[in-house]
Design a protein around this motif. Sequence first.
Motif, mmCIF file in Angstrom:
data_model
loop_
_atom_site.group_PDB
_atom_site.id
_atom_site.type_symbol
_atom_site.label_atom_id
_atom_site.label_comp_id
_atom_site.label_asym_id
_atom_site.label_seq_id
_atom_site.Cartn_x
_atom_site.Cartn_y
_atom_site.Cartn_z
ATOM 1 N N UNK A 138 -45.273 4.227 17.533
ATOM 2 C CA UNK A 138 -45.055 4.981 18.645
ATOM 3 C C UNK A 138 -44.509 4.056 20.095
ATOM 4 N N UNK A 139 -43.993 4.816 20.796
ATOM 5 C CA UNK A 139 -43.257 4.235 21.866
ATOM 6 C C UNK A 139 -44.118 3.416 22.780
ATOM 7 N N UNK A 140 -45.569 3.574 22.629
ATOM 8 C CA UNK A 140 -46.433 2.978 23.349
ATOM 9 C C UNK A 140 -46.354 1.378 22.783
ATOM 10 N N UNK A 141 -46.084 1.127 21.478
ATOM 11 C CA UNK A 141 -46.239 -0.215 20.878
ATOM 12 C C UNK A 141 -44.898 -0.934 20.719
ATOM 13 N N UNK A 142 -43.717 -0.388 21.336
ATOM 14 C CA UNK A 142 -42.612 -1.228 21.332
ATOM 15 C C UNK A 142 -42.760 -2.279 22.433
ATOM 16 N N UNK A 143 -41.878 -3.431 21.907
ATOM 17 C CA UNK A 143 -41.818 -4.593 22.526
ATOM 18 C C UNK A 143 -40.469 -4.831 23.244
ATOM 19 N N UNK A 144 -40.463 -5.638 24.252
ATOM 20 C CA UNK A 144 -39.170 -5.797 25.026
ATOM 21 C C UNK A 144 -37.975 -5.975 24.187
ATOM 22 N N UNK A 145 -38.200 -6.816 23.193
ATOM 23 C CA UNK A 145 -37.076 -7.130 22.154
ATOM 24 C C UNK A 145 -36.539 -5.642 21.291
ATOM 25 N N UNK A 146 -37.642 -4.919 21.161
ATOM 26 C CA UNK A 146 -37.118 -3.703 20.523
ATOM 27 C C UNK A 146 -36.463 -3.052 21.465
ATOM 28 N N UNK A 147 -36.486 -3.036 22.640
ATOM 29 C CA UNK A 147 -35.940 -2.021 23.634
ATOM 30 C C UNK A 147 -34.142 -2.602 23.871
ATOM 31 N N UNK A 148 -34.306 -3.912 23.805
ATOM 32 C CA UNK A 148 -33.140 -4.443 23.885
ATOM 33 C C UNK A 148 -32.142 -4.245 22.548
ATOM 34 N N UNK A 177 -38.480 0.935 13.909
ATOM 35 C CA UNK A 177 -39.124 1.850 14.498
ATOM 36 C C UNK A 177 -39.402 3.044 13.471
ATOM 37 N N UNK A 178 -40.516 3.871 13.808
ATOM 38 C CA UNK A 178 -40.764 5.128 12.898
ATOM 39 C C UNK A 178 -39.647 6.122 13.438
ATOM 40 N N UNK A 179 -39.460 7.149 12.741
ATOM 41 C CA UNK A 179 -38.383 8.274 13.083
ATOM 42 C C UNK A 179 -39.012 8.612 14.226
ATOM 43 N N UNK A 180 -40.080 9.134 14.612
ATOM 44 C CA UNK A 180 -40.770 9.748 15.720
ATOM 45 C C UNK A 180 -40.581 8.835 16.829
ATOM 46 N N UNK A 181 -40.965 7.382 16.739
ATOM 47 C CA UNK A 181 -40.715 6.609 18.106
ATOM 48 C C UNK A 181 -39.418 6.619 18.304
#
Length: 271
Positions: A138-148, A177-181
Motif C-alpha cells: 500500500x502507499x501507506x507503507x512506502x518509505x522515503x527511499x521508495x519515493x526517491x 511496490x505492488x501493482x496497486x501501490x
Amino acid sequence: MKALIMGLVEGFTEFLPISSTGHLILAGSLLDFTGEKVKVFEIAIQAGAMLAVIWEYRVRIGAVLGGLGSEPKARRIALNVVVGFMPAAVLGLLFNKQITAVLFKPVPVALAFIVGGLVILWVERRARNNPVAVRVQSVDDMTLLDAVKVGCAQAFALIPGTSRSGATIIGGMMFGLSRKASTEFSFFLAIPTLLGATFYSLYKQRDLLTMADVPMFGVGTVSAFISAFLCVRWLLRYISTHDFTIFAWYRIVFGIVVIATAHFGLVNWAE
C-alpha cells in the motif's frame, strides 16, 4: 473541435503507460494543431487530468491534508509525494528548453514509444519468470527511499513518448511496490507534477496568450477532466486482474506505424 479532441486524447492517455505527451504531439500533427501556443495548451490541459485524480481520491487526499498536524502516516504520505516530485521538477527546470527543442517531434516520440514498450515487456516477463518479492502493498507503507526511487523513475518521462505513468508504475514495481501501490502513487505524484508543469508553462509563455484563448483552453481542460476520470476508474479495475503487456505491444506497434508512415511519406508528420 481540435481543443476538444486534444483534451480527450490527454485524458484517456495521461494515466495509462502509453504517454499522453507523445499522443498529443502526434494528434496535434495530424490535426495541423501545432506551434508554440499549442505546446502551452498541451501542458495546461494536463490540469484537467490532474483534477480528475483529485476528485477520485478526494476523501483520501482530504484525510491526508487534515491529518498533517497530528497523523504520522499522513505526514509520511505527503512527504513521499513531495520527495517523489523533486527529481523530475529539478531536471525539468534545468533541461526544459533542450528537451522541447530536440525531442518534441513525432519521430523521436515514436522511438520512445518503442523503447518504452520493450522495457514494459521485459519487466512483465521478469515478474512472471522471476517474481520480485513485493515489499510494499500500500502507499501507506512506502518509505522515503521508495519515493526517491519512483521519483527518479518519473524523471525519465521528461523524454516525450516515455510516459510518466509508465515510468512511475513500472519503476515502482521494479523497486518492490505492488501493482496497486505503484499505480496509486503514480496518481498522487501526478498532482504536483501536472499542476507544477501547468503553472510554470503558463507563466513562462504568458506573452503568447490572450483572453481569446480562454475558450480553447477551457474546452480542452474540461474534456481532459471527463476522459481522465473515466480512464482512472477503468484502470483501477483493470490492474486488479491484468498486467501491462497489452500496452507494451500497443506502444511498439504504434511507434512502428509512425516511423513507417514518416519514412515512406504516407503521413506528413509536422515537426
